[in-house]
Motif scaffolding. Sequence first.
Motif, mmCIF file in Angstrom:
data_model
loop_
_atom_site.group_PDB
_atom_site.id
_atom_site.type_symbol
_atom_site.label_atom_id
_atom_site.label_comp_id
_atom_site.label_asym_id
_atom_site.label_seq_id
_atom_site.Cartn_x
_atom_site.Cartn_y
_atom_site.Cartn_z
ATOM 1 N N SER A 9 0.829 -1.217 0.000
ATOM 2 C CA SER A 9 0.000 0.000 0.000
ATOM 3 C C SER A 9 0.853 1.252 0.000
ATOM 4 N N LYS A 10 2.135 1.091 0.295
ATOM 5 C CA LYS A 10 3.042 2.230 0.391
ATOM 6 C C LYS A 10 4.453 1.693 0.215
ATOM 7 N N GLY A 11 5.415 2.599 0.282
ATOM 8 C CA GLY A 11 6.808 2.153 0.306
ATOM 9 C C GLY A 11 7.371 1.896 -1.075
ATOM 10 N N ARG A 12 8.587 1.347 -1.060
ATOM 11 C CA ARG A 12 9.386 1.297 -2.274
ATOM 12 C C ARG A 12 8.918 0.266 -3.284
ATOM 13 N N MET A 13 8.104 -0.694 -2.878
ATOM 14 C CA MET A 13 7.678 -1.722 -3.836
ATOM 15 C C MET A 13 6.332 -1.424 -4.474
ATOM 16 N N LYS A 14 5.653 -0.392 -4.007
ATOM 17 C CA LYS A 14 4.268 -0.152 -4.403
ATOM 18 C C LYS A 14 4.076 -0.038 -5.928
ATOM 19 N N LEU A 52 -1.784 -3.732 1.682
ATOM 20 C CA LEU A 52 -1.209 -3.899 3.024
ATOM 21 C C LEU A 52 0.242 -3.448 2.974
ATOM 22 N N SER A 53 0.870 -3.256 4.126
ATOM 23 C CA SER A 53 2.301 -2.922 4.091
ATOM 24 C C SER A 53 3.098 -4.194 3.771
ATOM 25 N N ALA A 54 4.333 -3.998 3.324
ATOM 26 C CA ALA A 54 5.156 -5.131 2.886
ATOM 27 C C ALA A 54 5.278 -6.206 3.974
ATOM 28 N N SER A 55 5.459 -5.800 5.224
ATOM 29 C CA SER A 55 5.616 -6.832 6.256
ATOM 30 C C SER A 55 4.283 -7.472 6.637
ATOM 31 N N GLU A 56 3.187 -6.709 6.544
ATOM 32 C CA GLU A 56 1.867 -7.331 6.768
ATOM 33 C C GLU A 56 1.577 -8.393 5.718
ATOM 34 N N THR A 71 5.846 -9.160 -2.015
ATOM 35 C CA THR A 71 6.623 -8.582 -0.918
ATOM 36 C C THR A 71 8.069 -9.084 -0.983
ATOM 37 N N GLY A 72 8.902 -8.581 -0.073
ATOM 38 C CA GLY A 72 10.319 -8.958 -0.092
ATOM 39 C C GLY A 72 10.553 -10.330 0.528
ATOM 40 N N GLU A 73 11.453 -11.084 -0.085
ATOM 41 C CA GLU A 73 11.779 -12.416 0.440
ATOM 42 C C GLU A 73 12.307 -12.328 1.871
ATOM 43 N N ASP A 74 13.046 -11.257 2.192
ATOM 44 C CA ASP A 74 13.595 -11.101 3.552
ATOM 45 C C ASP A 74 12.472 -11.059 4.585
ATOM 46 N N LEU A 75 11.399 -10.342 4.266
ATOM 47 C CA LEU A 75 10.298 -10.205 5.222
ATOM 48 C C LEU A 75 9.581 -11.535 5.401
ATOM 49 N N PHE A 95 12.900 -6.561 -8.789
ATOM 50 C CA PHE A 95 13.043 -5.233 -8.168
ATOM 51 C C PHE A 95 13.087 -5.431 -6.645
ATOM 52 N N GLY A 96 13.308 -4.339 -5.925
ATOM 53 C CA GLY A 96 13.358 -4.446 -4.462
ATOM 54 C C GLY A 96 14.555 -5.238 -3.969
ATOM 55 N N HIS A 97 15.658 -5.200 -4.736
ATOM 56 C CA HIS A 97 16.849 -5.953 -4.327
ATOM 57 C C HIS A 97 17.466 -5.374 -3.058
ATOM 58 N N ALA A 98 17.799 -6.231 -2.113
ATOM 59 C CA ALA A 98 18.535 -5.818 -0.918
ATOM 60 C C ALA A 98 19.154 -7.069 -0.307
ATOM 61 N N ASP A 99 20.377 -6.947 0.210
ATOM 62 C CA ASP A 99 21.030 -8.079 0.862
ATOM 63 C C ASP A 99 20.926 -7.923 2.374
ATOM 64 N N ASP A 178 21.666 -6.208 8.977
ATOM 65 C CA ASP A 178 20.642 -5.343 8.370
ATOM 66 C C ASP A 178 20.681 -5.480 6.860
ATOM 67 N N ILE A 179 19.743 -4.801 6.203
ATOM 68 C CA ILE A 179 19.759 -4.842 4.744
ATOM 69 C C ILE A 179 20.581 -3.702 4.186
ATOM 70 N N THR A 180 21.159 -3.991 3.026
ATOM 71 C CA THR A 180 21.915 -2.970 2.324
ATOM 72 C C THR A 180 21.606 -3.101 0.845
ATOM 73 N N SER A 181 21.549 -1.963 0.170
ATOM 74 C CA SER A 181 21.442 -2.059 -1.291
ATOM 75 C C SER A 181 22.631 -1.395 -1.965
ATOM 76 N N THR A 182 22.814 -0.094 -1.801
ATOM 77 C CA THR A 182 23.991 0.540 -2.416
ATOM 78 C C THR A 182 25.236 0.407 -1.535
HETATM 79 N N1 LIG Z 1 17.495 0.173 0.505
HETATM 80 C C1 LIG Z 1 16.528 -0.535 1.052
HETATM 81 N N2 LIG Z 1 16.174 -0.316 2.308
HETATM 82 C C2 LIG Z 1 15.157 -0.998 2.886
HETATM 83 N N3 LIG Z 1 14.443 -1.949 2.278
HETATM 84 C C3 LIG Z 1 14.767 -2.216 1.023
HETATM 85 C C4 LIG Z 1 15.797 -1.529 0.344
HETATM 86 N N4 LIG Z 1 15.856 -2.005 -0.895
HETATM 87 C C5 LIG Z 1 14.921 -2.949 -0.987
HETATM 88 N N5 LIG Z 1 14.256 -3.097 0.170
HETATM 89 C C6 LIG Z 1 13.197 -4.074 0.447
HETATM 90 O O1 LIG Z 1 11.967 -3.411 0.587
HETATM 91 C C7 LIG Z 1 11.123 -4.140 1.486
HETATM 92 C C8 LIG Z 1 10.547 -3.175 2.501
HETATM 93 O O2 LIG Z 1 9.880 -2.212 1.798
HETATM 94 P P1 LIG Z 1 9.410 -0.874 2.486
HETATM 95 O O3 LIG Z 1 10.500 -0.363 3.392
HETATM 96 O O4 LIG Z 1 8.888 -0.014 1.427
HETATM 97 O O5 LIG Z 1 8.242 -1.426 3.344
HETATM 98 P P2 LIG Z 1 7.406 -0.611 4.336
HETATM 99 O O6 LIG Z 1 6.338 0.104 3.607
HETATM 100 O O7 LIG Z 1 8.334 0.149 5.222
HETATM 101 O O8 LIG Z 1 6.754 -1.811 5.070
HETATM 102 P P3 LIG Z 1 6.644 -2.049 6.602
HETATM 103 O O9 LIG Z 1 6.119 -0.764 7.164
HETATM 104 O O10 LIG Z 1 5.710 -3.176 6.673
HETATM 105 O O11 LIG Z 1 8.056 -2.375 7.006
HETATM 106 C C9 LIG Z 1 11.972 -5.226 2.107
HETATM 107 O O12 LIG Z 1 11.647 -6.465 1.501
HETATM 108 C C10 LIG Z 1 13.393 -4.828 1.751
HETATM 109 O O13 LIG Z 1 14.242 -5.931 1.525
#
Ligand SMILES: Nc1ncnc2c1ncn2[C@@H]1O[C@H](COP(=O)(O)OP(=O)(O)OP(=O)(O)O)[C@@H](O)[C@H]1O
Length: 231
Positions: A9-14, A52-56, A71-75, A95-99, A178-182
Motif C-alpha cells: 500500500s506504500k513504500g518502495r515496492m508499491k 497492506l504494508s510489505a511486512s503485513e 513482498t520482499g523475500e527477507d520479510l 526489483f526491491g533488491h537488498a542483501d 541489516d539490509i543494504t542495497s547501495t
Molecule cells: N534500501 C533498502 N532499504 C530498505 N528496504 C529495502 C531496500 N531495498 C529494498 N528493500 C526491500 O523493501 C522491502 C521493505 O519495503 P518498504 O520499506 O517499502 O516497506 P514498508 O512500507 O516500510 O513496510 P513495513 O512498514 O511493513 O516495514 C523489504 O523487503 C526490503 O528488503
Amino acid sequence: MTMTIALPSKGRMKEDASAILERAGLKVLAIGNERSYRGRVEGRDDIEIAYLSASEIAREIGNGTVDFGVTGEDLVREDLVDVDKRVEFCARLGFGHADVVVAVPEIWLDVDSMADLGDVAAEFRARHGRRLAIATKYWRLTQQFFSRQHGIQLYRIVESLGATEGAPAAGQADIIVDITSTGSTLAANHLKILTDGVILRSQACFIRARKPEHEGDAVVADIVSRLTSAL
Ligand SMILES: Nc1ncnc2c1ncn2[C@@H]1O[C@H](COP(=O)(O)OP(=O)(O)OP(=O)(O)O)[C@@H](O)[C@H]1O
Ligand SMILES: O=P(O)(O)OC[C@H]1O[C@H](OP(=O)(O)OP(=O)(O)O)[C@H](O)[C@@H]1O
C-alpha cells in the motif's frame, strides 16, 4: 473461487508491484478513492486486491488470510516459521533488491569472516565481561545464520527498529545484521560486510499461501501462469 492478491500500500515496492500485475494482464483499479485499502482487477470479478504494508503481506500470507502477495523475500523468511511449507515462491520479480548482511566496525582489522567473528564471540565475555551484542530487526534470520549455519552461540540480540547502522557507534551493540542495497549507509557508519556475511540476497517476490483449496483451482492456475510469463 475468488482469490485475493495483496499488494504493498506504500513504500518502495508499491509502484513496481502494480506494474508487474498490469504486465501480466491484470490491471489493478482502485475502489473508491486513493486512500482505499481495497482494489479490483479490470474485467475480473474473481480477483480482489488488498493493500497492506510489505511486512503485513508476509504475515497474512503465512496465516492464509490472503492467497497471493508481492513482498520482499527477507520479510517472508523473517516473519514465518516453516516458510517453505506454508509459502510457494512463484516468481522473483527483479526489483526491491537488498542483501541481509552481517557487518562489523571497519576498525576490526582482524575480523573478515564468520569464522573470525566466531573467535571474537568466544573471547568476548572474558575480555569485556558480556556477550557480543548484535543489533538487528532480523531476529530469526540472525539466529538461523549464527547458531545453525555457523555454530556461533555466544551472542545477544539487541532489537533495533530503525537506524540500526548507528547502533555500534552509539554503544548499543557491537555489530549489526541489516539490509543494504547501495552500501552507502554501511560506509557512512564505518561498517564492513564480512566476506561470507551475506545471509540472504532478497528481492520482491510473487508468493502464494499454500492452501488445500488451491489444488486444481482454475483461477489460481491462471494467476500463476500470467505472473510467471510476464517476467
Ligand atoms: N534500501 C533498502 N532499504 C530498505 N528496504 C529495502 C531496500 N531495498 C529494498 N528493500 C526491500 O523493501 C522491502 C521493505 O519495503 P518498504 O520499506 O517499502 O516497506 P514498508 O512500507 O516500510 O513496510 P513495513 O512498514 O511493513 O516495514 C523489504 O523487503 C526490503 O528488503
Ligand atoms: O545500502 P543503502 O543503499 O544505503 O540502503 C540501506 C538502508 O536503506 C534502508 O533504510 P531507509 O532509509 O530506506 O529507511 P527504512 O529502513 O525505513 O526503509 C535500510 O534500512 C538501510 O538502512
